[in-house]
Structure formats: C-alpha cells, structure tokens
Design a protein around this motif. Structure first.
Motif, PDB file in Angstrom:
ATOM      1  N   LEU A  85       0.836  -1.192   0.000  1.00  0.00           N
ATOM      2  CA  LEU A  85       0.000   0.000   0.000  1.00  0.00           C
ATOM      3  C   LEU A  85       0.872   1.243   0.000  1.00  0.00           C
ATOM      4  CD1 LEU A  85      -1.883  -1.376   3.049  1.00  0.00           C
ATOM      5  CD2 LEU A  85      -2.845  -1.368   0.781  1.00  0.00           C
ATOM      6  N   VAL A  86       0.465   2.269  -0.733  1.00  0.00           N
ATOM      7  CA  VAL A  86       1.174   3.543  -0.725  1.00  0.00           C
ATOM      8  C   VAL A  86       0.282   4.556  -0.022  1.00  0.00           C
ATOM      9  CG1 VAL A  86       2.200   5.369  -2.116  1.00  0.00           C
ATOM     10  CG2 VAL A  86       2.367   2.985  -2.871  1.00  0.00           C
ATOM     11  N   LEU A  87       0.808   5.155   1.051  1.00  0.00           N
ATOM     12  CA  LEU A  87       0.063   6.125   1.854  1.00  0.00           C
ATOM     13  C   LEU A  87       0.678   7.510   1.691  1.00  0.00           C
ATOM     14  CD1 LEU A  87      -0.130   3.997   5.123  1.00  0.00           C
ATOM     15  CD2 LEU A  87      -1.810   4.113   3.284  1.00  0.00           C
ATOM     16  N   GLN A  88      -0.096   8.544   1.954  1.00  0.00           N
ATOM     17  CA  GLN A  88       0.379   9.922   1.903  1.00  0.00           C
ATOM     18  C   GLN A  88       1.445  10.164   2.978  1.00  0.00           C
ATOM     19  OE1 GLN A  88      -0.519  12.243  -0.422  1.00  0.00           O
ATOM     20  NE2 GLN A  88      -1.601  10.529  -1.357  1.00  0.00           N
ATOM     21  N   GLY A  89       2.327  11.118   2.745  1.00  0.00           N
ATOM     22  CA  GLY A  89       3.393  11.437   3.683  1.00  0.00           C
ATOM     23  C   GLY A  89       2.908  11.962   5.019  1.00  0.00           C
ATOM     24  N   SER A  90       1.682  12.478   5.078  1.00  0.00           N
ATOM     25  CA  SER A  90       1.128  12.992   6.333  1.00  0.00           C
ATOM     26  C   SER A  90       0.578  11.874   7.225  1.00  0.00           C
ATOM     27  CB  SER A  90       0.025  14.008   6.043  1.00  0.00           C
ATOM     28  OG  SER A  90      -1.004  13.393   5.271  1.00  0.00           O
TER      29      SER A  90
END
Length: 137
Positions: A85-90
């Motif tokens: 999964l790729v998540l936002q940096g925040s």
C-alpha cells in the motif's frame, strides 16, 4: 555534502585580484532517497486486524520531504508480500484488515521522497484467536 541540506558559501580572494559577484550565497542540495527507516513502528493487533503506528525517519535521514509511506505485509511462512500500500506522507498510521486468525505476519514500513523509497522498518505480529475458537481442557 549531504542531501537536502542548506549551505552558505562564501567567496573570498586570497590575492586580492580575483573578484566575486557576491560575498555569500545560500544553496540547498537536491533531495535523495531516505537513508533511514521510519521509527517507533508499533502495532495493536486483534484476531483479524492490526493498527500500525510509526514516526518518520530522523530529520537527518529523511534527505528531503517525505511524500509517502509504503506498507507491505505477508505471512511469515510466505515468500511474497500479500499486499503493498502507498500512503500519503502525512499519514503515520494504518489499519490492515482481513488477516487470518492465529497467524504470524511480517509487516514493513518504508518512507518515500520524490527520489524513491528508503530502508524498511519491519515488525512481526501474531493475530490472536477469537474466544469461540479457544478450547478449554
């Protein structure tokens, strides 16, 4: 020189004859892939899910703005990851659902900049059986 660090450069002449357009200038080095993993990776695990929490790599190891995190998980006994999964940096937490009861999983979290993904922090979790699946002798 280190990635994504700001330096102040001073131009001086040792013989007094050479000239500089300006005495001082500030430059920032380009970003790079993170050189360290996310920190303090922890998990709260139930029978079929786990909630992960982490902190970003140290400021020095970020090498730029963290643009995202990659979370990968697999059964410990498996060779390939079940999901990536790729998540936002925040985001600094994520809940993985639909895990199988009473199984051990390897979970990895890696920080990303625009240049790529750095090293992973990996933890091992074990899902617990539900009460109805426990046998009392």
């Amino acid at each position: 020189l280190s990635p994504y660090v700001t330096y102040t450069v001073e131009c001086t002449s040792s013989n007094g004859e050479d000239s500089c357009n300006s005495n001082m200038d500030t430059i920032r080095m380009l970003s790079a892939v993170p050189s360290g993993p996310p920190l303090s990776v922890m998990a709260d695990t139930s029978s079929t899910s786990t909630t992960l929490r982490w902190d970003p790599p140290t400021e020095r190891d970020r090498n730029g703005e963290i643009t995202g995190y990659i979370v990968k998980y697999k059964l410990t006994s498996s060779t390939g990851y079940i999901n990536e999964l790729v998540l936002q940096g925040s985001e600094k937490s994520y809940t993985i659902t639909d895990l199988m009861q009473s199984n051990e999983y390897n979970i990895s979290v890696g920080a990303m900049t625009v240049n790529g993904t750095g090293p992973n922090a990996t933890i091992v979790i074990t899902t617990v059986p539900t009460v109805e699946n426990l046998r009392v002798s």
